[in-house]
Enzyme design. Structure first.
Site, PDB file in Angstrom:
ATOM      1  CB  THR A  55     -84.374  28.901  -0.130  1.00 52.88           C
ATOM      2  OG1 THR A  55     -84.289  29.258  -1.511  1.00 52.88           O
ATOM      3  CG2 THR A  55     -85.746  29.329   0.355  1.00 52.88           C
ATOM      4  CE1 TYR A  66     -88.162  25.072  -1.192  1.00 50.50           C
ATOM      5  CE2 TYR A  66     -87.175  26.971  -2.279  1.00 50.50           C
ATOM      6  CZ  TYR A  66     -87.056  25.843  -1.496  1.00 50.50           C
ATOM      7  OH  TYR A  66     -85.828  25.480  -1.006  1.00 50.50           O
TER       8      TYR A  66
END
Ligand code: UDP
Length: 340
Positions: free
Chosen positions: A121, A145
């Site tokens: 990501t 995250y």
């Protein structure tokens, strides 16, 4: 011509994973899905794809799946994906993303599987100072995250570390760092389901179909031309195609790893996205200007030079109107209650 080995897609029941399953199948690759249904139901997986319900943290199940299906490569999507939740429940992210990935990687190494494509990501870069973002720019994630995904990348880097002379373990890997993924399969075989998405394109298409009264614009006081945040939106089917192209490259160059930003290298503001929506639906979908959403960096735009130069990949849907119209068609299909 690449030999078609069987690919295990973890999290293949989810939004991006299910599009990867379609792209692999369209390319003639045998596919097996492993999914624990923590955030999906299996409905997006074609009925004839072998489907194992379970977790990548279940070591015995992973080992048996790799062996029984003669898996030759992994595409790893399974994990928890909500940035805000990662702030309130960080250990869930280290457990589901980092720790579970460790189990998977260990079993992949034990089984001698040579190729691993990992779903990473842009969140690993945090709030970067320099744009567009290069792959070797600083990794300063600003939420658990992003940290959990960066930790997994580091495990892969240390475990694979291929070079001309030595490999710690005999596999190579690709880390594909997604920017803003949106849209739906143009044939409407898959798309985003569920009403919990916080993503702007999903929310905007729901508003266009009057599933919600308006779209909130989270801040128009950013240091950008129209004051709203800028992001790099990539069509989910182009992203899925990049996964297949990355796998082909890993097979072609077994002593190389691939670290690739996945975006179009084009920034669009929230206002520009909503203007594109209005163009697609030919009316003004109500928008309400509101305060900033905490934690949103003003601009995230990929340098996709490495992606374009390294892979045999050309985006087929690089247009926000196309992304929105596919997302809208999918949303209509959901609204009609058409079985997916
Ligand atoms: N955004 C918005 N309204 C919404 C959802 C998102 O204005 O209802 C903005 C958000 O503040 C960000 C951009 O749209 O600037 C993209 O947000 P999204 O949640 O789609 O993706 P993110 O970039 O956070 O991963």
């Amino acid at each position: 011509m690449t030999d078609k080995i069987t690919v295990l897609v973890t999290g293949g029941g989810g939004y991006i994973g299910s599009h990867a399953v379609l792209a692999l199948r369209d390319g003639g690759w045998p596919v097996v899905v492993l999914d624990d249904e923590s955030n999906s139901t299996g409905v997006l997986v074609p009925a004839d794809v072998p489907y194992v319900k379970g977790s990548i943290a279940d070591r015995a199940l992973v080992a048996a799946t790799l062996r029984d299906h003669r898996i030759g490569a992994i595409m790893h999507f399974a994990g928890s994906i909500l940035v805000a939740e990662s702030v309130t429940d960080p250990l869930k992210y280290y457990r589901n993303n980092t720790q579970a990935s460790l189990v998977l990687i260990e079993e992949v190494v034990a089984a001698g599987i040579p190729h691993f494509v990992f779903s990473s990501t842009a969140a690993i870069y945090g709030a970067p100072e320099r744009l567009p973002i290069d792959e070797d720019d600083p990794k300063l994630p600003i939420n658990p995250y992003g940290v959990s995904k960066w930790m997994t990348e580091q495990m892969l880097a240390d475990a694979a570390r291929p070079s001309a002379s030595s490999k710690v373990h005999d596999f190579n890997y690709a880390a594909l760092r997604y920017f803003n993924v949106a849209g739906a399969d143009p044939q409407l075989r898959s798309g985003q389901i569920g009403r919990t998405s916080t993503h702007i394109v999903k929310i905007a298409t729901e508003a266009a179909l009057e599933k919600r009264p308006h779209v909130d614009v989270f801040g128009v006081d950013y240091p950008t031309p129209d004051g709203s945040c800028i992001r790099d939106y990539i069509h989910v089917s182009d992203l899925a195609a990049a996964h297949v192209a990355a796998l082909e490259k890993l097979i072609e160059r077994p002593s190389e790893n691939l670290l690739l930003n996945c975006g179009y290298g084009t920034g669009l503001s929230v206002i520009e996205v909503l203007d594109a929506l209005d163009t697609v639906v030919q009316r003004k979908v109500p928008r309400v200007i509101g305060p900033r959403r905490p934690g949103d960096p003003p601009q995230l735009v990929a340098s996709n030079r490495a992606l374009v130069e390294t892979l045999d990949w050309t985006p087929a849907h690089a247009d926000i109107h196309r992304i929105i119209s596919d997302a809208l068609a999918w949303e209509r299909k959901l609204a009609d209650g058409t079985p997916v």
